[in-house]
Design a protein around this motif. Sequence first.
Motif, mmCIF file in Angstrom:
data_model
loop_
_atom_site.group_PDB
_atom_site.id
_atom_site.type_symbol
_atom_site.label_atom_id
_atom_site.label_comp_id
_atom_site.label_asym_id
_atom_site.label_seq_id
_atom_site.Cartn_x
_atom_site.Cartn_y
_atom_site.Cartn_z
ATOM 1 N N TYR A 98 1.128 0.091 -30.418
ATOM 2 C CA TYR A 98 0.402 1.339 -31.127
ATOM 3 C C TYR A 98 0.829 2.568 -30.369
ATOM 4 C CZ TYR A 98 -2.743 0.973 -26.781
ATOM 5 O OH TYR A 98 -3.157 0.962 -25.589
ATOM 6 N N MET A 99 1.243 2.322 -29.043
ATOM 7 C CA MET A 99 1.892 3.493 -28.505
ATOM 8 C C MET A 99 3.165 3.868 -28.759
ATOM 9 S SD MET A 99 0.777 5.739 -25.871
ATOM 10 C CE MET A 99 -0.760 4.996 -25.353
ATOM 11 N N SER A 126 7.808 -7.706 -38.098
ATOM 12 C CA SER A 126 6.380 -7.312 -37.238
ATOM 13 C C SER A 126 6.558 -6.068 -36.808
ATOM 14 C CB SER A 126 5.718 -8.377 -36.290
ATOM 15 O OG SER A 126 6.352 -9.687 -36.364
ATOM 16 N N ALA A 127 7.601 -5.618 -36.140
ATOM 17 C CA ALA A 127 7.836 -4.283 -35.468
ATOM 18 C C ALA A 127 7.726 -3.240 -36.429
ATOM 19 C CB ALA A 127 8.834 -4.247 -34.587
ATOM 20 N N GLU A 128 8.028 -3.686 -37.921
ATOM 21 C CA GLU A 128 8.161 -2.428 -38.738
ATOM 22 C C GLU A 128 6.470 -1.891 -39.044
ATOM 23 O OE1 GLU A 128 10.337 -2.029 -41.927
ATOM 24 O OE2 GLU A 128 11.646 -3.814 -41.472
ATOM 25 N N ASP A 129 5.632 -2.845 -38.599
ATOM 26 C CA ASP A 129 4.133 -2.171 -38.752
ATOM 27 C C ASP A 129 4.069 -0.907 -38.217
ATOM 28 O OD1 ASP A 129 3.634 -4.407 -40.287
ATOM 29 O OD2 ASP A 129 2.257 -5.437 -38.486
ATOM 30 N N PHE A 130 4.547 -0.867 -37.105
ATOM 31 C CA PHE A 130 4.358 0.396 -36.021
ATOM 32 C C PHE A 130 5.597 1.325 -36.029
ATOM 33 C CE2 PHE A 130 5.263 -3.034 -33.448
ATOM 34 C CZ PHE A 130 6.411 -2.565 -32.450
ATOM 35 N N CYS A 188 -2.644 -13.023 -37.184
ATOM 36 C CA CYS A 188 -2.716 -12.099 -36.163
ATOM 37 C C CYS A 188 -2.284 -10.846 -36.772
ATOM 38 C CB CYS A 188 -1.708 -12.575 -34.980
ATOM 39 S SG CYS A 188 -2.610 -13.956 -34.282
ATOM 40 N N ARG A 189 -2.780 -9.666 -36.261
ATOM 41 C CA ARG A 189 -2.404 -8.324 -36.444
ATOM 42 C C ARG A 189 -2.011 -7.482 -35.604
ATOM 43 N NH1 ARG A 189 -1.818 -10.707 -40.185
ATOM 44 N NH2 ARG A 189 -2.846 -10.898 -42.222
ATOM 45 N N THR A 190 -1.166 -6.385 -35.602
ATOM 46 C CA THR A 190 -0.768 -5.511 -34.505
ATOM 47 C C THR A 190 -1.848 -4.494 -34.403
ATOM 48 O OG1 THR A 190 0.850 -4.567 -35.988
ATOM 49 C CG2 THR A 190 1.680 -5.969 -34.475
ATOM 50 N N TYR A 191 -2.048 -3.853 -33.318
ATOM 51 C CA TYR A 191 -2.646 -2.598 -33.513
ATOM 52 C C TYR A 191 -2.078 -1.202 -34.012
ATOM 53 C CZ TYR A 191 -5.897 -4.942 -30.213
ATOM 54 O OH TYR A 191 -6.691 -5.866 -29.605
ATOM 55 N N GLN A 192 -2.696 -0.500 -34.727
ATOM 56 C CA GLN A 192 -2.177 0.598 -35.035
ATOM 57 C C GLN A 192 -2.778 1.806 -34.314
ATOM 58 O OE1 GLN A 192 -1.912 0.636 -39.127
ATOM 59 N NE2 GLN A 192 -0.421 -1.122 -39.052
ATOM 60 N N TYR A 193 -2.094 2.765 -34.097
ATOM 61 C CA TYR A 193 -2.452 4.064 -33.546
ATOM 62 C C TYR A 193 -3.506 4.962 -34.418
ATOM 63 C CZ TYR A 193 -2.726 8.825 -31.800
ATOM 64 O OH TYR A 193 -3.175 10.031 -31.125
ATOM 65 N N GLU A 211 -9.474 7.332 -31.961
ATOM 66 C CA GLU A 211 -9.246 6.755 -30.531
ATOM 67 C C GLU A 211 -10.633 6.987 -29.587
ATOM 68 O OE1 GLU A 211 -5.987 7.861 -28.218
ATOM 69 O OE2 GLU A 211 -5.022 6.169 -28.720
ATOM 70 N N ASN A 212 -10.981 8.327 -29.667
ATOM 71 C CA ASN A 212 -12.250 9.069 -28.552
ATOM 72 C C ASN A 212 -13.320 8.151 -29.154
ATOM 73 O OD1 ASN A 212 -10.551 10.419 -27.108
ATOM 74 N ND2 ASN A 212 -10.783 12.304 -28.051
ATOM 75 N N LEU A 213 -13.527 7.891 -30.602
ATOM 76 C CA LEU A 213 -14.836 7.393 -31.219
ATOM 77 C C LEU A 213 -14.874 5.991 -30.501
ATOM 78 C CD1 LEU A 213 -17.251 7.430 -33.097
ATOM 79 C CD2 LEU A 213 -15.668 6.185 -34.599
ATOM 80 N N TYR A 214 -13.815 5.209 -30.499
ATOM 81 C CA TYR A 214 -13.903 3.989 -30.126
ATOM 82 C C TYR A 214 -14.130 3.969 -28.400
ATOM 83 C CZ TYR A 214 -11.525 1.235 -33.649
ATOM 84 O OH TYR A 214 -11.200 0.509 -34.819
#
Lengths: 292, 359
Positions: free
Chosen positions: B94-95, B126-130, B335-340, B346-349
């Motif tokens: 996600y970074m 999988s890396a193409e997700d991000f 399983c899923r990857t995180y996305q930015y 981000e602040n809400l979380y």
Amino acid sequence: MSRDKKVEKKLKEELQGKKKRNNALLASPYIIWMAIFIIVPLFMIAYYGLTDKENGSFTLANIKLILDPVNLKALWLSIRLSVISTLICLLLAYPIAMILRSLNMKRSSFIVFIFILPMWMNFLLRTIAWQNILERNGILNTILSFLHLPTLNIINTSAAIILGMVYNYLPFMILPIYNVLIKIDNNVINAARDLGANGLQTLLKITLPLSLPGVISGITMVFVPSLTTFVISNILGGNKVVLIGNVIEQQFKVVNNRNAGAGLSLVLMVFVLASMALLSKYDKEAEGKSIW
Amino acid sequence: MKKFLASVCTAVLCASLLSGCGSGSNNNDTQEGSGSGTVYVYNWGEYIDENVIDMFEEETGIKVVYSEFEQNEDMYPVIEAGAVQYDVVCPSDYMVQKMIQNDLLAELNYDNIPNITNIDSSYLKSAEDFDPGNQYCVPYCWGTVGILYNTTMVDEPIDSWGALFDEKYSGDILMIESVRDAFGIALTYLGYSLNSTDETEIDEATELLRSQYPLVQAYVVDQVRDKMIGGEAALGVIYSGEAIYTQRENPDLEYVVPKEGSNVWIDGWVIPKNCQNKENAEAWINLMCREDIALMNFEYITYSTPNKAARELIEEPDIKNSTVAFPSQEVLDRCRTYQYLGEELENLYIEKWNEVKFQ
């Protein structure tokens, strides 16, 4: 004769001027040190705390963050825990300091040495050691269950944090009190006894007022680091007990919002300054009283 | 007053002198770097076999200046500010996405990275997700988030995140002290996406995590290893890379990726846009993809490698066929990857996470 005096005066002046210059020269490392490591960082905190993250304009929003119920709660908890641990430290330290005073120099300096000895090790290591002692299958509970006694579950609670604070900061309470107590002239106490004061009266009217400066500096040295700590609560609180120090740490490390962290630090600084001002006022009053 | 003014002046003077020094030396560094074969590497702590660095220097003649960071969030401001110019960095999925969005990364030239063929194509996918088209990032290590449990302290095999919210295990749960992972677990258990942007879903997850608070013994990240090895808790949330190590130390421990699904994460090499030695950086990435090097790293850090050629070289059958290090396709499918999610979410979380912990 008068010429001699003039020369002498001139020489004296020159000497004084030289002394002044020398003093300034000798003080310069300290001034540079203060400037770089105290004044500049303080200005930076104030700058970040009072500016907006996005455009750098002046704002009070970072300060107002303290009114957020979550942050208020953390601040209140920090104040409560640090007041409790300061009181415990005081109650433990004063009798110890009194006992140390009554011992002869050789023995008392040995006991003081014993109290300082743990400080030769890093305070993080000692706090992690406490974690191992207090853990559920830790050293303490292993001993207790071996003796068929009920086990203790205080890890990850406020009690563990208070224990950590008292353990870490107790020497900072003992030493200043002890230092003041040994300077009290025995004749003063003897005079009080001569004039008919009993032990309690001597303690309350003579020893205690005279030792107040030590008590005050002890309180400051325990209260301030307890109020701002985030490491002790991290290690012994299991992140379940969150203090204002942890909130500020999080702003810098996780949220990556220096401005909010600096703003909250400014609020905390106000609390520290207020407590010190209160104490120093009390200190002066007490000194005034002790003269009369 | 005069004294005060004097000290302020000293302060300002020193500050300007210092900043002068700082930028001066930086310039020198970069000049040296671009001319004489240096590569500035910025990686996670304890995330490489250090012999690999020496081997790279020997083989290529390029000098390595190696620095470490503790978490993605520490690394990001350093790269963003650009005060120190790194040539190759190893952030998580996600970074990487955040860095792409903020235009901080340079496109890779795969002509200089022929060893990319060693990387299993499924990881590139999988890396193409991000990182669509694999333009910026070469996978280095990967893993899942799961539950490590002590078989002597539970009465049934654990296969669901539900165990973490079960009152039966009150006081025996070590929850993860990481915003995205904690919410990822709660959202997945509720049947939502772990990249949820829906506020009602996030609120529901917050409620679930709040109700979990009294059951949790502690919120930890690194300490989970030692605590689980010492039998402090029955259940702990852990990254798969740590699981192999803990199982070696305490055979009662078992790792599972719950049936509801989980997070699969990938850390990969990227090149910041302001780098000075792009070709050296690509040489570094190329070496990291070589099978013997990837094997050395895998054996040292025990985090799963996406390098299929390296996996073939693993000698211990236990490790080679370990379902922890190399979960089956069926597990990975859930399983899923995180996305930015953007700064606002981000602040809400983080805000919601604070509500959970400050009770």
